[in-house]
Design an enzyme around this catalytic site. Structure first.
Site, short mmCIF file in Angstrom:
data_model
loop_
_atom_site.label_atom_id
_atom_site.label_comp_id
_atom_site.label_asym_id
_atom_site.label_seq_id
_atom_site.Cartn_x
_atom_site.Cartn_y
_atom_site.Cartn_z
N ARG A 125 0.81 -1.21 0.00
CA ARG A 125 0.00 0.00 0.00
C ARG A 125 0.86 1.28 0.00
NH1 ARG A 125 -4.91 -1.47 0.02
NH2 ARG A 125 -5.68 0.64 0.27
N LEU A 126 2.05 1.17 -0.58
CA LEU A 126 2.93 2.34 -0.72
C LEU A 126 2.69 2.99 -2.07
CD1 LEU A 126 6.16 0.73 0.79
CD2 LEU A 126 4.38 2.05 1.96
#
Length: 205
Positions: free
Chosen positions: A183-184
């Protein structure tokens, strides 16, 4: 009198539109089953509504789509001409979203006529037969209306209903969301200020 020349497009706005065109082409190339599908969010009072519609074109004016003006979304957009769009292409990278916000206006009748003429005849008949978003007693009632308009326009071209046509959303915000592991994600946001100038900034995921 000659028309005044249009001012050149802001370079950052051109960049955003070009990025969108590239991503849409890539989604088509990757076999997305419906690459022009987009969520359209509109407002009625304090209530927000959302549904999937199909993009039918994008240019310097904005993002175009068509609908029944008497439908829930048509009436909401007429009463509150601000809306948001969201595209989601799972086939690209780790997933790509494009979020668009801005003001909505109806298209000129001639442009709606031109697009309506390209639709399949059954879809043209459906635009007349469907009282979109209104209560339907049963399917037989709808099929009877389809038969009615097929008889009315038998052997002649189907004209565009006066209550059906296009909208264009002129963006003042366009965000490109690129999915990443853990989720970067990467987020690039383009925004237009009150004077019409565009800026670009990154957002935390």
């Amino acid at each position: 009198m000659a028309n005044s020349p249009q001012p050149p497009l802001d370079a950052l706005y051109q960049e955003a539109l070009a990025t969108f065109d590239t991503l849409l082409s890539q989604a088509r190339g990757e076999g997305d089953p419906e690459p022009t599908a987009m969520t359209l969010a509109s407002v009625e009072g304090a209530r927000v509504s959302a549904r999937i519609v199909l993009l039918k074109g994008v240019d310097a004016r904005g993002f175009r789509f068509f609908t029944n003006y008497r439908s829930s979304k048509g009436e909401q957009l007429a009463a509150h001409p601000q809306a948001a769009l969201c595209f989601h292409w799972k086939t690209l990278r780790n997933g790509v979203q494009v979020r668009v916000e801005g003001r909505v206006a109806t298209l000129e009748a001639a442009e709606s006529d031109e697009y309506f003429a390209t639709r399949p005849r059954a879809s043209q008949i459906g635009a007349w037969a469907s009282a979109q978003s209104q209560t339907l007693a049963d399917r037989a009632e709808f099929e009877a209306r389809i038969d009615e308009f097929e008889r009315r326009f038998e052997c002649v071209p189907v004209p565009r209903p006066p209550h059906w046509g296009g909208f264009v959303l002129a963006p003042d915000r366009i965000e490109f969301w690129y999915g990443a592991d853990f989720r970067l994600h990467e987020r690039q946001c383009y925004e237009r200020d009150a004077d019409g100038a565009w800026s670009r900034r990154m957002l935390y995921p």
